[in-house]
Design an enzyme around this catalytic site. Structure first.
Site, PDB file in Angstrom:
ATOM      1  N   SER A   1      -0.815  -3.609  -6.281  1.00 14.30           N
ATOM      2  CA  SER A   1      -1.694  -3.572  -5.113  1.00 14.30           C
ATOM      3  C   SER A   1      -1.300  -4.643  -4.093  1.00 14.30           C
ATOM      4  O   SER A   1      -1.025  -5.789  -4.473  1.00 14.30           O
ATOM      5  CB  SER A   1      -3.141  -3.858  -5.534  1.00 14.30           C
TER       6      SER A   1
ATOM      7  N   ASP B   1     -18.126  -0.784  -5.381  1.00 12.07           N
ATOM      8  CA  ASP B   1     -17.671   0.482  -4.824  1.00 12.07           C
ATOM      9  C   ASP B   1     -18.229   0.517  -3.399  1.00 12.07           C
ATOM     10  O   ASP B   1     -19.451   0.521  -3.215  1.00 12.07           O
ATOM     11  CB  ASP B   1     -18.236   1.639  -5.663  1.00 12.07           C
ATOM     12  N   VAL B   2     -17.342   0.529  -2.410  1.00  9.09           N
ATOM     13  CA  VAL B   2     -17.805   0.359  -1.023  1.00  9.09           C
ATOM     14  C   VAL B   2     -18.598   1.560  -0.498  1.00  9.09           C
ATOM     15  O   VAL B   2     -19.183   1.479   0.574  1.00  9.09           O
ATOM     16  CB  VAL B   2     -16.634   0.037  -0.062  1.00  9.09           C
TER      17      VAL B   2
ATOM     18  N   GLY C   1      -9.851  -4.948  -3.217  1.00  5.53           N
ATOM     19  CA  GLY C   1      -8.792  -3.932  -3.292  1.00  5.53           C
ATOM     20  C   GLY C   1      -7.711  -4.185  -4.315  1.00  5.53           C
ATOM     21  O   GLY C   1      -6.667  -3.528  -4.292  1.00  5.53           O
TER      22      GLY C   1
ATOM     23  N   SER D   1      -1.964   4.064  -4.311  1.00  3.45           N
ATOM     24  CA  SER D   1      -2.466   4.809  -3.149  1.00  3.45           C
ATOM     25  C   SER D   1      -1.325   5.501  -2.418  1.00  3.45           C
ATOM     26  O   SER D   1      -1.436   6.666  -2.022  1.00  3.45           O
ATOM     27  CB  SER D   1      -3.151   3.878  -2.154  1.00  3.45           C
TER      28      SER D   1
ATOM     29  N   TYR E   1       0.589  12.050   6.115  1.00  2.00           N
ATOM     30  CA  TYR E   1      -0.372  10.935   6.143  1.00  2.00           C
ATOM     31  C   TYR E   1      -1.723  11.434   6.662  1.00  2.00           C
ATOM     32  O   TYR E   1      -2.786  10.923   6.289  1.00  2.00           O
ATOM     33  CB  TYR E   1       0.189   9.787   6.987  1.00  2.00           C
TER      34      TYR E   1
ATOM     35  N   ALA F   1      -8.173   8.749   0.319  1.00  2.00           N
ATOM     36  CA  ALA F   1      -8.325  10.120   0.821  1.00  2.00           C
ATOM     37  C   ALA F   1      -8.017  11.050  -0.340  1.00  2.00           C
ATOM     38  O   ALA F   1      -7.248  10.692  -1.247  1.00  2.00           O
ATOM     39  CB  ALA F   1      -7.367  10.392   1.975  1.00  2.00           C
TER      40      ALA F   1
ATOM     41  N   LYS G   1      -7.155   5.384   9.786  1.00  2.00           N
ATOM     42  CA  LYS G   1      -6.557   4.092  10.160  1.00  2.00           C
ATOM     43  C   LYS G   1      -6.749   3.832  11.657  1.00  2.00           C
ATOM     44  O   LYS G   1      -6.882   2.680  12.083  1.00  2.00           O
ATOM     45  CB  LYS G   1      -5.070   4.038   9.797  1.00  2.00           C
TER      46      LYS G   1
ATOM     47  N   ILE H   1      -8.474  -1.745   1.198  1.00  3.43           N
ATOM     48  CA  ILE H   1      -9.095  -0.584   0.559  1.00  3.43           C
ATOM     49  C   ILE H   1      -8.864   0.669   1.399  1.00  3.43           C
ATOM     50  O   ILE H   1      -9.030   0.637   2.617  1.00  3.43           O
ATOM     51  CB  ILE H   1     -10.618  -0.842   0.415  1.00  3.43           C
TER      52      ILE H   1
HETATM   53  P1  NAD Z   1      -3.836   0.337  -4.059  1.00  3.50           P
HETATM   54  O1  NAD Z   1      -4.092   1.689  -4.628  1.00  3.50           O
HETATM   55  O2  NAD Z   1      -3.282  -0.685  -4.945  1.00  3.50           O
HETATM   56  O3  NAD Z   1      -5.154  -0.249  -3.373  1.00  3.50           O
HETATM   57  C1  NAD Z   1      -6.162   0.554  -2.826  1.00  3.50           C
HETATM   58  C2  NAD Z   1      -7.455  -0.050  -3.275  1.00  3.50           C
HETATM   59  O4  NAD Z   1      -8.571   0.644  -2.689  1.00  3.50           O
HETATM   60  C3  NAD Z   1      -7.641   0.049  -4.806  1.00  3.50           C
HETATM   61  O5  NAD Z   1      -7.910  -1.224  -5.324  1.00  3.50           O
HETATM   62  C4  NAD Z   1      -8.846   0.949  -4.965  1.00  3.50           C
HETATM   63  O6  NAD Z   1      -9.629   0.631  -6.097  1.00  3.50           O
HETATM   64  C5  NAD Z   1      -9.580   0.630  -3.666  1.00  3.50           C
HETATM   65  N1  NAD Z   1     -10.623   1.604  -3.369  1.00  3.50           N
HETATM   66  C6  NAD Z   1     -10.506   2.940  -3.117  1.00  3.50           C
HETATM   67  N2  NAD Z   1     -11.734   3.501  -2.978  1.00  3.50           N
HETATM   68  C7  NAD Z   1     -12.633   2.478  -3.123  1.00  3.50           C
HETATM   69  C8  NAD Z   1     -14.050   2.406  -3.109  1.00  3.50           C
HETATM   70  N3  NAD Z   1     -14.809   3.487  -2.929  1.00  3.50           N
HETATM   71  N4  NAD Z   1     -14.652   1.200  -3.304  1.00  3.50           N
HETATM   72  C9  NAD Z   1     -13.906   0.087  -3.519  1.00  3.50           C
HETATM   73  N5  NAD Z   1     -12.558   0.091  -3.550  1.00  3.50           N
HETATM   74  C10 NAD Z   1     -11.936   1.273  -3.363  1.00  3.50           C
HETATM   75  O7  NAD Z   1      -2.861   0.620  -2.811  1.00  3.50           O
HETATM   76  P2  NAD Z   1      -2.359  -0.350  -1.628  1.00  3.50           P
HETATM   77  O8  NAD Z   1      -1.167   0.344  -1.076  1.00  3.50           O
HETATM   78  O9  NAD Z   1      -2.259  -1.742  -2.093  1.00  3.50           O
HETATM   79  O10 NAD Z   1      -3.513  -0.196  -0.546  1.00  3.50           O
HETATM   80  C11 NAD Z   1      -4.181  -1.299   0.021  1.00  3.50           C
HETATM   81  C12 NAD Z   1      -4.335  -1.122   1.527  1.00  3.50           C
HETATM   82  O11 NAD Z   1      -3.065  -1.208   2.144  1.00  3.50           O
HETATM   83  C13 NAD Z   1      -4.919   0.240   1.929  1.00  3.50           C
HETATM   84  O12 NAD Z   1      -5.780   0.060   3.043  1.00  3.50           O
HETATM   85  C14 NAD Z   1      -3.670   0.983   2.372  1.00  3.50           C
HETATM   86  O13 NAD Z   1      -3.952   2.036   3.267  1.00  3.50           O
HETATM   87  C15 NAD Z   1      -2.917  -0.148   3.050  1.00  3.50           C
HETATM   88  N6  NAD Z   1      -1.506   0.105   3.307  1.00  3.50           N
HETATM   89  C16 NAD Z   1      -0.693   0.471   2.285  1.00  3.50           C
HETATM   90  C17 NAD Z   1       0.642   0.729   2.556  1.00  3.50           C
HETATM   91  C18 NAD Z   1       1.561   1.175   1.455  1.00  3.50           C
HETATM   92  O14 NAD Z   1       2.611   1.771   1.768  1.00  3.50           O
HETATM   93  N7  NAD Z   1       1.263   0.902   0.204  1.00  3.50           N
HETATM   94  C19 NAD Z   1       1.154   0.592   3.863  1.00  3.50           C
HETATM   95  C20 NAD Z   1       0.291   0.189   4.868  1.00  3.50           C
HETATM   96  C21 NAD Z   1      -1.044  -0.041   4.583  1.00  3.50           C
END
Ligand code: NAD
Length: 256
Positions: free
Chosen positions: A20, A65-66, A14, A196, A156, A96, A163, A93
């Site tokens: 990130s 790519d998952v 991720g 994201s 959301y 949406a 989630k 990861i």
């Molecule tokens: P980010 O965009 O940096 O990371 C999301 C990652 O998911 C990216 O690296 C993207 O390439 C990857 N991804 C998406 N589709 C994919 C696929 N098909 N195959 C492989 N990888 C894929 O954003 P982030 O905020 O660091 O998100 C990381 C996690 O943290 C997510 O699960 C997000 O829901 C969670 N989260 C984020 C927040 C926030 O406010 N940023 C809060 C709570 C939880």
């Protein structure tokens, strides 16, 4: 207490860029002495993640790519060849469609609903399966979730439902893998400005109201999330599994 992860190998999924949460987690794992393997989603992220991987001293970097079963299987094979085993897996990861994070939830399309669940929830099950084979003497799996799993957070939407599925998956996986001494937990992070998060309509307003109401009166620092991931990944967290740990400046306890 330095080097909490000495002698352990960690796979971090991720990292897209410096913002990130996975990048903060990879940095903290490295700081604590773990060997690192990273993945990138596709060619669009490759160059950026290659630079970050080099900076972090990651020993393995591969595309995954998952949504592609062959990518996940190949990842398992490459980890086995490169390291022979694995102790830590951080799953960070989610995805949406942007329109599903702005219009009313009731308008979510079938394809948008399925996509969000496939990428954001099912992928944990898929990678836990490869980790199970590699974590021969036990290990720790950590994923990232958000309060929108259990409360309605405006915009959301389908990601909150995904989630909820992710959090339930954490409990079922913890039960399945516990006898193999593999722990599975989630960190529920407060909002952090990442690519994201910016996909959620009015995210800036969410950040502001969050810091006004959170007991610590501030937003969440990715480094705090990463240090909790270190705790869960290390032997300090050895008694913790199937849990959702909030790292959100206390926001989730607040009512009115
Ligand atoms: P980010 O965009 O940096 O990371 C999301 C990652 O998911 C990216 O690296 C993207 O390439 C990857 N991804 C998406 N589709 C994919 C696929 N098909 N195959 C492989 N990888 C894929 O954003 P982030 O905020 O660091 O998100 C990381 C996690 O943290 C997510 O699960 C997000 O829901 C969670 N989260 C984020 C927040 C926030 O406010 N940023 C809060 C709570 C939880």
């Amino acid at each position: 207490m330095p080097n909490l992860l000495e002698g352990k190998t960690a796979l971090v999924l991720g990292v897209a860029n410096r913002w990130s949460l996975a990048y903060a987690i990879a940095q903290a794992f490295r700081r604590e002495g773990a060997r690192l393997a990273l993945t990138y989603q596709g060619d669009r992220q490759k160059t950026t993640v290659e630079e970050l991987a080099a900076e972090l001293g990651a020993e393995m970097l591969t595309g995954c790519d998952v949504t592609q079963e062959q990518d996940v299987d190949r990842l398992g094979r490459e980890l086995a060849e490169r390291f022979g085993g694995l102790e830590i897996l951080a799953h960070s990861i989610a995805f949406a469609n942007r329109e599903d994070l702005s219009r009313p939830f009731v308008e979510t399309s079938r394809s948008g609903y399925l996509l969000a669940h496939e990428v954001s929830a099912y992928s944990l099950v898929a990678v836990a399966r490869i980790a199970q084979k590699l974590m021969k003497t036990g290990g720790s799996i950590v994923t990232l979730t958000y309060l929108g799993a259990t409360r309605v957070i405006q915009n959301y939407n389908v990601m909150g439902v995904a989630k909820a599925a992710l959090e339930a998956s954490v409990r079922y996986l913890a039960s399945d893998l516990g006898p193999s001494n593999i722990r599975v937990n989630a960190i529920s992070a407060g909002p952090v400005k990442t690519v994201s998060a910016r996909g959620v309509k009015d995210f800036g307003r969410l950040l502001d109201s969050f810091s006004e109401k959170a007991p610590l009166r501030r937003n969440t620092d990715p480094a705090e999330v990463a240090d909790t991931a270190v705790f869960l990944a290390s032997d300090l967290g050895r008694g913790v599994t199937g849990n959702i740990i909030f790292v959100d400046a206390g926001f989730q306890i607040m009512g009115l």
